[in-house]
Design a protein around this motif. Sequence first.
Motif, PDB file in Angstrom:
ATOM      1  N   VAL A  84      33.839  29.817  27.814  1.00  0.00           N
ATOM      2  CA  VAL A  84      33.136  29.819  29.097  1.00  0.00           C
ATOM      3  C   VAL A  84      34.149  29.508  30.192  1.00  0.00           C
ATOM      4  CG1 VAL A  84      30.860  29.194  28.210  1.00  0.00           C
ATOM      5  CG2 VAL A  84      32.459  27.397  28.851  1.00  0.00           C
ATOM      6  N   MET A  85      33.896  30.053  31.371  1.00  0.00           N
ATOM      7  CA  MET A  85      34.774  29.815  32.519  1.00  0.00           C
ATOM      8  C   MET A  85      33.949  29.929  33.777  1.00  0.00           C
ATOM      9  SD  MET A  85      36.810  33.461  32.487  1.00  0.00           S
ATOM     10  CE  MET A  85      37.128  33.385  30.750  1.00  0.00           C
ATOM     11  N   ASP A  86      34.480  29.396  34.870  1.00  0.00           N
ATOM     12  CA  ASP A  86      33.752  29.529  36.123  1.00  0.00           C
ATOM     13  C   ASP A  86      33.914  30.946  36.663  1.00  0.00           C
ATOM     14  OD1 ASP A  86      36.269  29.625  37.319  1.00  0.00           O
ATOM     15  OD2 ASP A  86      36.175  27.579  38.048  1.00  0.00           O
ATOM     16  N   VAL A  87      33.101  31.298  37.619  1.00  0.00           N
ATOM     17  CA  VAL A  87      33.072  32.664  38.144  1.00  0.00           C
ATOM     18  C   VAL A  87      34.392  33.028  38.810  1.00  0.00           C
ATOM     19  CG1 VAL A  87      31.934  34.171  39.811  1.00  0.00           C
ATOM     20  CG2 VAL A  87      30.572  32.662  38.395  1.00  0.00           C
ATOM     21  N   GLU A  88      35.028  32.086  39.492  1.00  0.00           N
ATOM     22  CA  GLU A  88      36.310  32.371  40.144  1.00  0.00           C
ATOM     23  C   GLU A  88      37.361  32.783  39.125  1.00  0.00           C
ATOM     24  OE1 GLU A  88      37.719  29.265  42.694  1.00  0.00           O
ATOM     25  OE2 GLU A  88      35.790  29.108  43.725  1.00  0.00           O
ATOM     26  N   THR A  89      37.428  32.086  38.008  1.00  0.00           N
ATOM     27  CA  THR A  89      38.388  32.425  36.956  1.00  0.00           C
ATOM     28  C   THR A  89      38.068  33.792  36.374  1.00  0.00           C
ATOM     29  OG1 THR A  89      38.668  30.092  36.430  1.00  0.00           O
ATOM     30  CG2 THR A  89      39.374  31.666  34.762  1.00  0.00           C
ATOM     31  N   TYR A  90      36.793  34.047  36.109  1.00  0.00           N
ATOM     32  CA  TYR A  90      36.388  35.347  35.580  1.00  0.00           C
ATOM     33  C   TYR A  90      36.770  36.464  36.548  1.00  0.00           C
ATOM     34  CZ  TYR A  90      33.589  39.343  34.308  1.00  0.00           C
ATOM     35  OH  TYR A  90      33.199  40.617  34.003  1.00  0.00           O
ATOM     36  N   ASN A  91      36.475  36.285  37.828  1.00  0.00           N
ATOM     37  CA  ASN A  91      36.800  37.323  38.810  1.00  0.00           C
ATOM     38  C   ASN A  91      38.304  37.555  38.893  1.00  0.00           C
ATOM     39  OD1 ASN A  91      34.154  37.904  39.491  1.00  0.00           O
ATOM     40  ND2 ASN A  91      34.087  36.371  41.101  1.00  0.00           N
ATOM     41  N   ARG A  92      39.098  36.488  38.813  1.00  0.00           N
ATOM     42  CA  ARG A  92      40.561  36.625  38.842  1.00  0.00           C
ATOM     43  C   ARG A  92      41.035  37.428  37.636  1.00  0.00           C
ATOM     44  NH1 ARG A  92      43.897  33.265  36.390  1.00  0.00           N
ATOM     45  NH2 ARG A  92      42.394  31.573  36.407  1.00  0.00           N
ATOM     46  N   LEU A  93      40.504  37.131  36.467  1.00  0.00           N
ATOM     47  CA  LEU A  93      40.879  37.871  35.268  1.00  0.00           C
ATOM     48  C   LEU A  93      40.427  39.331  35.338  1.00  0.00           C
ATOM     49  CD1 LEU A  93      40.118  35.192  32.539  1.00  0.00           C
ATOM     50  CD2 LEU A  93      42.360  35.918  33.391  1.00  0.00           C
ATOM     51  N   ARG A  94      39.250  39.548  35.888  1.00  0.00           N
ATOM     52  CA  ARG A  94      38.737  40.915  36.026  1.00  0.00           C
ATOM     53  C   ARG A  94      39.617  41.733  36.971  1.00  0.00           C
ATOM     54  NH1 ARG A  94      36.825  45.055  33.700  1.00  0.00           N
ATOM     55  NH2 ARG A  94      35.292  46.202  34.863  1.00  0.00           N
ATOM     56  N   VAL A  95      40.047  41.132  38.079  1.00  0.00           N
ATOM     57  CA  VAL A  95      40.940  41.822  39.010  1.00  0.00           C
ATOM     58  C   VAL A  95      42.247  42.174  38.313  1.00  0.00           C
ATOM     59  CG1 VAL A  95      42.351  41.489  41.087  1.00  0.00           C
ATOM     60  CG2 VAL A  95      39.934  40.918  41.135  1.00  0.00           C
ATOM     61  N   CYS A  96      42.781  41.244  37.527  1.00  0.00           N
ATOM     62  CA  CYS A  96      44.016  41.515  36.785  1.00  0.00           C
ATOM     63  C   CYS A  96      43.834  42.690  35.829  1.00  0.00           C
ATOM     64  CB  CYS A  96      44.446  40.288  35.984  1.00  0.00           C
ATOM     65  SG  CYS A  96      45.042  38.941  36.995  1.00  0.00           S
ATOM     66  N   GLU A  97      42.707  42.706  35.139  1.00  0.00           N
ATOM     67  CA  GLU A  97      42.422  43.785  34.193  1.00  0.00           C
ATOM     68  C   GLU A  97      42.324  45.135  34.909  1.00  0.00           C
ATOM     69  OE1 GLU A  97      39.220  44.595  30.610  1.00  0.00           O
ATOM     70  OE2 GLU A  97      38.571  43.439  32.344  1.00  0.00           O
ATOM     71  N   LEU A  98      41.634  45.159  36.048  1.00  0.00           N
ATOM     72  CA  LEU A  98      41.491  46.401  36.799  1.00  0.00           C
ATOM     73  C   LEU A  98      42.820  46.864  37.390  1.00  0.00           C
ATOM     74  CD1 LEU A  98      38.093  45.678  38.564  1.00  0.00           C
ATOM     75  CD2 LEU A  98      38.506  47.263  36.673  1.00  0.00           C
ATOM     76  N   GLU A  99      43.626  45.925  37.877  1.00  0.00           N
ATOM     77  CA  GLU A  99      44.921  46.290  38.433  1.00  0.00           C
ATOM     78  C   GLU A  99      45.862  46.797  37.347  1.00  0.00           C
ATOM     79  OE1 GLU A  99      46.284  42.961  40.739  1.00  0.00           O
ATOM     80  OE2 GLU A  99      45.072  43.546  42.451  1.00  0.00           O
TER      81      GLU A  99
END
Length: 129
Positions: A84-99
């Motif tokens: 589990v992680m907070d939404v900010e961490t998830y969004n940061r990881l998602r941006v990295c994945e998309l980039e």
Amino acid sequence: MAKGLQRRRQGINLLSGPGLSFLRVCDTFNRTIIRTMKGFVEGWVMKAITANELKTRGVASIDAALKDQDEAFISVRGKDCYVVMDVETYNRLRVCELEAALYQARQEIADGKAVEESVEEHIERIKKL
């Protein structure tokens, strides 16, 4: 001076050039790796929440685990099963994945691996696979 560094100093969005998004991805990966290695050196271990604790304390157990770190395991019968992680961490990881995916797609286009075709041609080519 490299174009990317000039743009970074001028405060221009790093997503504006084909190789610049890769710099941002590498920067994020490097920060994550350094933070993780620093944690191992300092004896940091990711907090584990047991399924029973989650059942009895609910979201409060997640809040407590995420107070000092970005992620926490949820263990079931002694085995780490979920993170589990907070939404900010998830969004940061998602941006990295998309980039990273964008960088890979641009590399494939630059290497001539892309196919330019109409929708009908694309459907026909997929049917043949």
